[in-house]
Write an enzyme that holds these catalytic residues in place. Structure first.
Site, PDB file in Angstrom:
ATOM      1  N   GLU A 162      21.637  -1.564   8.812  1.00  0.00           N
ATOM      2  CA  GLU A 162      21.799  -0.803  10.102  1.00  0.00           C
ATOM      3  C   GLU A 162      22.650  -0.357  11.272  1.00  0.00           C
ATOM      4  O   GLU A 162      23.535  -1.381  11.768  1.00  0.00           O
ATOM      5  CB  GLU A 162      21.126  -2.432  10.598  1.00  0.00           C
ATOM      6  N   GLU A 363      13.433  -5.287   5.865  1.00  0.00           N
ATOM      7  CA  GLU A 363      13.395  -6.627   6.431  1.00  0.00           C
ATOM      8  C   GLU A 363      11.693  -6.196   7.570  1.00  0.00           C
ATOM      9  O   GLU A 363      11.844  -4.557   8.313  1.00  0.00           O
ATOM     10  CB  GLU A 363      14.568  -6.665   7.713  1.00  0.00           C
TER      11      GLU A 363
HETATM   12  C1  BG6 Z   1      18.303  -7.308  11.791  1.00  0.00           C
HETATM   13  C2  BG6 Z   1      19.402  -7.481  11.228  1.00  0.00           C
HETATM   14  O1  BG6 Z   1      18.222  -5.725  12.713  1.00  0.00           O
HETATM   15  O2  BG6 Z   1      17.644  -8.167  12.597  1.00  0.00           O
HETATM   16  C3  BG6 Z   1      19.295  -8.978  11.258  1.00  0.00           C
HETATM   17  O3  BG6 Z   1      19.877  -7.043   9.862  1.00  0.00           O
HETATM   18  C4  BG6 Z   1      18.564  -9.906  12.030  1.00  0.00           C
HETATM   19  O4  BG6 Z   1      20.800  -9.295  10.157  1.00  0.00           O
HETATM   20  C5  BG6 Z   1      17.387  -8.838  12.554  1.00  0.00           C
HETATM   21  O5  BG6 Z   1      18.745 -11.080  11.252  1.00  0.00           O
HETATM   22  C6  BG6 Z   1      17.253 -10.043  13.218  1.00  0.00           C
HETATM   23  O6  BG6 Z   1      17.485 -10.277  14.587  1.00  0.00           O
HETATM   24  P1  BG6 Z   1      18.027 -11.516  15.295  1.00  0.00           P
HETATM   25  O7  BG6 Z   1      18.794 -10.952  16.384  1.00  0.00           O
HETATM   26  O8  BG6 Z   1      16.641 -11.881  15.767  1.00  0.00           O
HETATM   27  O9  BG6 Z   1      18.431 -12.053  14.140  1.00  0.00           O
END
Ligand code: BG6
Length: 463
Positions: A162, A363
């Protein structure tokens, strides 16, 4: 009617190094910007212990194998391989990931390895971080080292996690704001580093495959007003397509170039950059997806302040371009992130039509405040519902012709959320700790663990 997923569909689960490993100074590891970053909110856990995955990776992988995953997405901590970002290799760090890969292969789980997930070595940060061209050189040496060390067993790679969110939400992720001119020079360096990774992966690894891994959220216009649509065009470009157009087409697209021109940003190219941009491309696109974003055109009454405070929120404002808007048709999770499964299908279709490359989701998931019962269970029906709705849309996208090859949600096990610490949990496996009490760090399978296990086994959603 039930629909099975393709036989070779890659069901997986994802994590990153700094959010899980802990052991932040063990076996020669150097400090990264995540170990040193200033936090807005000191109430949340830091990464010193995280969920102790560094020491417990065998137990974690055994549980994930029991869940049935075919692929495991994790990242390598650059500072375990080169404690100062470059220089002498730390053999203990190199051995660690070799052992992790062997452990995965023992269970027939294919590694999908992210080269860098937000944790630039602090030593490089002190020399200018991604603003300095020399960081690109250090990254190339690091990438070559891990490709050579693991490429006989690890065939699938992801570049830099990202870069779009890292630059847009710099304050939250890196602990500091980057001035605009510097931000977009960093963009160029990150994307050139990625081009080198494509090149060297293909040269060094037989059958090696590699892809970019941006966070993609389709941007909707708030209304059918032509200027709202134009606001969406610009934010789509600045947030999403600028990155993938560079990776997949080797260019700065026209809308993004116009944005940079109007912001008075000038990018410095090195002599080799044009050749690299135009000749080295990914094999697939990996995409992280949580939500969609809605914007409108700002007006005088909005004032002229610029800023973006959270990757998923409406709190976006760039005078002259776009301003975040609360989409009245979407619900939100308890951390104020909108939920838009239908938007996932549209995002997949848009992305596939643009790049014509296989796509893997690396993700997607729901952050929530889970409760561990006295019996050691977690009844996370809300997470099952979220995943079910998004996986349904994956299936629909496949039926609509998108070459979606896999789905690897966030996260395999509970980890330290970037924004909210351990209180915001994503995992299929609960880890017993709180923000400031490491407790037992014991692992507990959540209800979603059994649900995902059954889905993978039958290769279809329950009817
Ligand atoms: C993504 C990242 O942007 O979002 C992760 O690659 C991150 O590292 C995930 O954990 C969720 O975001 P957050 O702030 O809820 O951890």
């Amino acid at each position: 009617m039930t629909h099975r997923f393709p036989d070779n569909f890659l069901w997986g689960a994802s994590i990153s190094a700094h959010q899980t490993e802990g052991a932040y100074q063990s076996d020669g590891k150097g400090l990264s910007v995540q170990d040193t970053r200033q936090r807005d909110n000191h109430e949340i856990a830091d990464f010193t212990v995280a969920v102790d995955h560094y020491h417990r990776y065998k137990e974690d992988i055994r549980l994930l194998a029991e869940m049935g995953i075919k692929i495991f997405r994790f990242s390598i901590a650059w500072t375990r391989i080169f404690p100062n970002g470059r220089g002498e290799v730390n053999e203990a760090g190199l051995q660690h990931y070799s052992d992790v890969i062997d452990e995965l292969l023992k269970y027939n789980i294919q590694p999908y390895i992210t080269l860098n997930h937000f944790d630039l070595p602090q030593a490089l940060e002190e020399e200018g971080g991604w603003s300095a061209r020399t960081t690109v050189d250090a990254f190339v040496t690091y990438a070559e080292t891990v490709f050579s060390a693991y490429g006989d067993r690890a065939k699938n790679w992801l570049t830099i996690n990202e870069p779009n969110i890292m630059l847009l939400v710099d304050k939250k992720i890196l602990g500091k704001e980057i001035p605009l001119q510097e931000k977009y020079q960093q963009f160029h360096h990150l994307m050139i580093a990625e081009k080198y990774a494509f090149k060297r992966c293909h040269e060094l690894i037989d059958d090696g495959k590699i892809g970019p891994v941006p966070n993609i959220s389709l941007v909707y216009p708030a209304t059918s007003k032509p200027l709202d649509n134009q606001a969406a065009l610009y934010f789509n470009s600045v947030r999403n397509w600028a990155y993938l157009d560079f990776s997949c087409f080797g260019l700065y697209n026209a809308v993004f170039k116009d944005y940079l021109k109007r912001k008075n940003v000038k990018i410095t190219f090195a002599p080799e950059d044009q050749e690299l941009m135009e000749n080295h491309f990914p094999d697939f696109v990996a995409m992280n997806f949580y939500t969609t974003v809605t914007v409108e055109k700002p007006t005088q009454k909005d004032g002229m302040a610029n800023g973006i405070s959270d990757q998923q929120s409406e709190d976006i404002m760039e005078w002259g371009f776009y301003k975040g808007f609360t989409n009245p048709y979407l619900q939100k999770n308890e951390f104020n992130w909108t939920i838009d499964p239908d938007g996932l299908k549209t995002t997949l279709q848009t992305l596939y039509d643009r790049y014509h490359l296989p796509i893997i989701i690396t993700e997607n998931g729901l952050g929530a405040k889970d409760e561990l019962t006295e019996a050691g269970q977690v009844h996370d029906t809300y997470r099952i519902n979220y995943l079910q709705q998004h996986i349904e849309q994956c299936q629909q996208a496949i039926e609509a012709g998108v070459d979606l090859i896999g789905y690897s949600p966030w996260s395999a096990i509970d980890l330290i959320s970037v924004h909210e610490g351990i209180s915001k949990r994503y995992g299929f496996i609960y880890v017993d700790r709180t923000e400031h009490d490491e407790k037992t760090l014991a692992r507990h399978k959540k209800d979603s663990f059994y649900w995902y296990q059954s889905l993978i086994k039958t290769n279809q959603l329950p009817s």
